[in-house]
Scaffold this motif. Structure first.
Motif, short mmCIF file in Angstrom:
data_model
loop_
_atom_site.label_atom_id
_atom_site.label_comp_id
_atom_site.label_asym_id
_atom_site.label_seq_id
_atom_site.Cartn_x
_atom_site.Cartn_y
_atom_site.Cartn_z
N GLN A 137 1.43 -1.10 0.00
CA GLN A 137 -0.12 -0.04 0.15
C GLN A 137 1.13 1.18 -0.21
N LYS A 189 1.51 5.39 0.45
CA LYS A 189 0.52 6.16 1.10
C LYS A 189 0.76 7.78 1.18
N ARG A 199 -7.44 1.49 -8.13
CA ARG A 199 -6.77 1.14 -7.03
C ARG A 199 -6.49 2.09 -5.43
N LYS A 216 -8.19 4.50 -2.82
CA LYS A 216 -9.20 5.17 -1.41
C LYS A 216 -9.87 6.07 -1.89
N ILE A 265 -4.25 7.16 -1.17
CA ILE A 265 -3.30 5.55 -0.62
C ILE A 265 -4.37 5.08 -2.16
N GLU A 301 -3.88 0.92 -3.64
CA GLU A 301 -3.27 -0.36 -3.05
C GLU A 301 -3.36 -1.29 -4.04
N ASN A 302 -2.34 -2.00 -3.93
CA ASN A 302 -1.60 -3.33 -4.41
C ASN A 302 -0.86 -1.94 -5.65
#
Length: 464
Positions: free
Chosen positions: A254, A256, A282, A284, A298, A300-301
């Motif tokens: 992840q 961030k 992907r 957030k 953020i 993801e993956n």
């Protein structure tokens, strides 16, 4: 007539079994790849469990520690539910229990393997004892509260909580558009509001760690905000905390990034990727509390192509971050899928893992490397080992659980896939297993002669 009826019933059982979930074990639950524990005077708090749960097809569970058979029935380590579960409980953990553990779930059809679980001893000290700190601030100003965590292995994570002095049992997480926790554990107020300084409100800095398993250490702050005249309510925008200008992240993890700006009115943060598009599928939701209402980006993956320059903008302030992606192995799409195919057909399992450097792919069957099995020209590796193709599928030889491992110096990914080879319709083969064991599970593994040949076997078998 009686033999024909028996044959009819047996064939019905076999066809019904083929439609059911009969086959090798399928893992349903397992512990994380890294499991932490600590030593405590309280035996109940000390107890820890390594989880290994498979479906009802499992006949037997066993474990290896550091590659060697691990004895379960001892004073210190017990089965959680012997015969029903593969999970094991460390009743009295001690230093010697550190190591790599792997669970095996097995039956006559094959063996499924868990990930290797690294059991590690950790610790977390307490905050120094002190009275509640009281701060006095002005409404509209920016404020940052620092929190120095206690020493611990692994390094603890900092969270911030509200607590009521009227009722100490009332504890809440902080979710506010103007309050943000940065990645170093500092609490930032972009613009202090009058309600932030209630006399009964306490802010607590808490340190969490995997070794505490849900518990945390904490220290408290409280402050009072003083209302200002209307003319003083506007404050210029300024940077409170931003991500470093260079960030390195592993693929599959992840990402961030943070841009926490202070000021009144509260500045809105806009994100962009200078040399490409943001990976919206992907990303957030930037309006959610998980993304700190836009102050955190953020992803993801993370994929290798997520590398590049990211920019945040709040009014006239701009900050850029260059993101580099270390490509530890990751699934490009999904792990290998189970397949069910008839005999004599061709089956393929895909181990589509990416990484930099390119991962090395290894295949196993029921926990044994393919190169350690008898050579079989029907099995072919394609695309540098990413695809395992098996021609002329044979129920007896090819049904089982296959393991795919993709590894490079940065790590690995691992998955099980069940290959179910179905007997051809109208060609059901019975063997002595049929007559020695009434379990439906034992009827299926051997199937290959025609019904006519099966009938002659029935006539000649003295057990019927």
């Amino acid at each position: 007539m009686r033999l024909v009826t028996v044959l009819s019933l047996l064939i019905t059982q076999i066809l019904a079994a083929q439609k059911s979930s009969i086959g090798p074990p399928k893992l349903l639950e397992q512990s994380e790849e890294e499991v932490w524990y600590h030593l405590d005077d309280d035996d109940l708090k000390n107890r820890l469990t390594l989880r290994c749960e498979a479906d009802e097809n499992t006949d037997r569970y066993y474990w290896l520690k550091n590659g060697e058979p691990f004895e379960i029935d001892s004073d210190d380590v017990l089965w959680e539910k012997e015969g029903q579960s593969g999970s094991i409980v460390f009743v009295k953990p001690h230093i010697s229990h550190q190591g790599y553990y792997q669970c095996f779930a097995s039956n006559i059809f094959g063996t499924a393997l868990s990930n290797k679980m690294n059991l590690r001893l950790g610790s977390l000290e307490h905050f120094p004892k002190r009275d509640i700190q009281v701060l006095r601030v002005k409404e509209g100003e920016s404020l940052t509260l620092n929190c120095t965590p206690p020493r611990g292995t692994p390094s603890p994570k900092i969270i911030w909580l509200y607590r009521s002095l009227d009722d100490s049992s009332v504890i809440e997480t902080i979710r506010s558009r103007h309050i943000t926790v940065d990645t170093d554990g500092r609490l930032h107020f972009s613009s202090v509001e009058l309600s932030d300084g209630k006399a009964t409100l306490v802010y607590e800095c808490a340190a969490t760690s995997p070794v505490l398993r849900g518990e945390y250490r904490r220290v408290s702050f409280t402050f009072h905000s003083r209302k200002l005249s209307f003319s003083d309510k506007s404050h210029p925008v300024r940077k409170l905390s931003v991500s470093p200008s260079e960030v390195t992240i592993r693929a599959g993890g992840q990402l961030k990034l943070q841009c926490i700006f202070g000021g009144r009115p509260l500045p809105t943060i806009f994100w962009s990727k200078v040399d490409g598009e943001l990976p919206k599928s992907r990303l957030k939701d930037l309006t959610s509390h998980e993304s700190d209402f836009g102050r955190s980006l953020i992803v993801e993956n993370v994929h290798p192509d997520d590398a590049g320059v990211y920019e945040c903008r709040g009014r006239h302030l701009v900050h850029t971050v260059n993101v580099r992606v270390m490509a530890a192995p990751f699934w490009e799409f999904d792990p290998p899928h189970d397949i069910s195919l008839p005999e004599e057909s061709t089956g393929e399992l895909e181990c589509l893992a990416g990484g930099q450097p390119t991962p090395i792919i290894t295949w196993s069957m029921n926990g044994k490397f393919l190169h350690e099995l008898a050579e079989d020209s029907r099995r072919v590796l394609l695309d540098h080992g990413r695809i395992l193709r098996v021609r002329s599928l044979n129920h007896d030889l090819d049904t089982g659980v296959y393991q795919c491992n993709a590894s490079n110096p940065l790590g690995y990914v691992f998955a099980n896939a069940f290959v179910h080879v179905r007997g051809l319709f109208g060609s059901i083969r019975f063997t002595t297993h049929l007559f020695l064991n009434s379990s439906t599970r034992s009827i299926l593994p051997n199937a290959s002669c025609s019904p006519l040949e099966s009938r002659s076997s029935l006539y000649s078998n003295p057990r019927l």
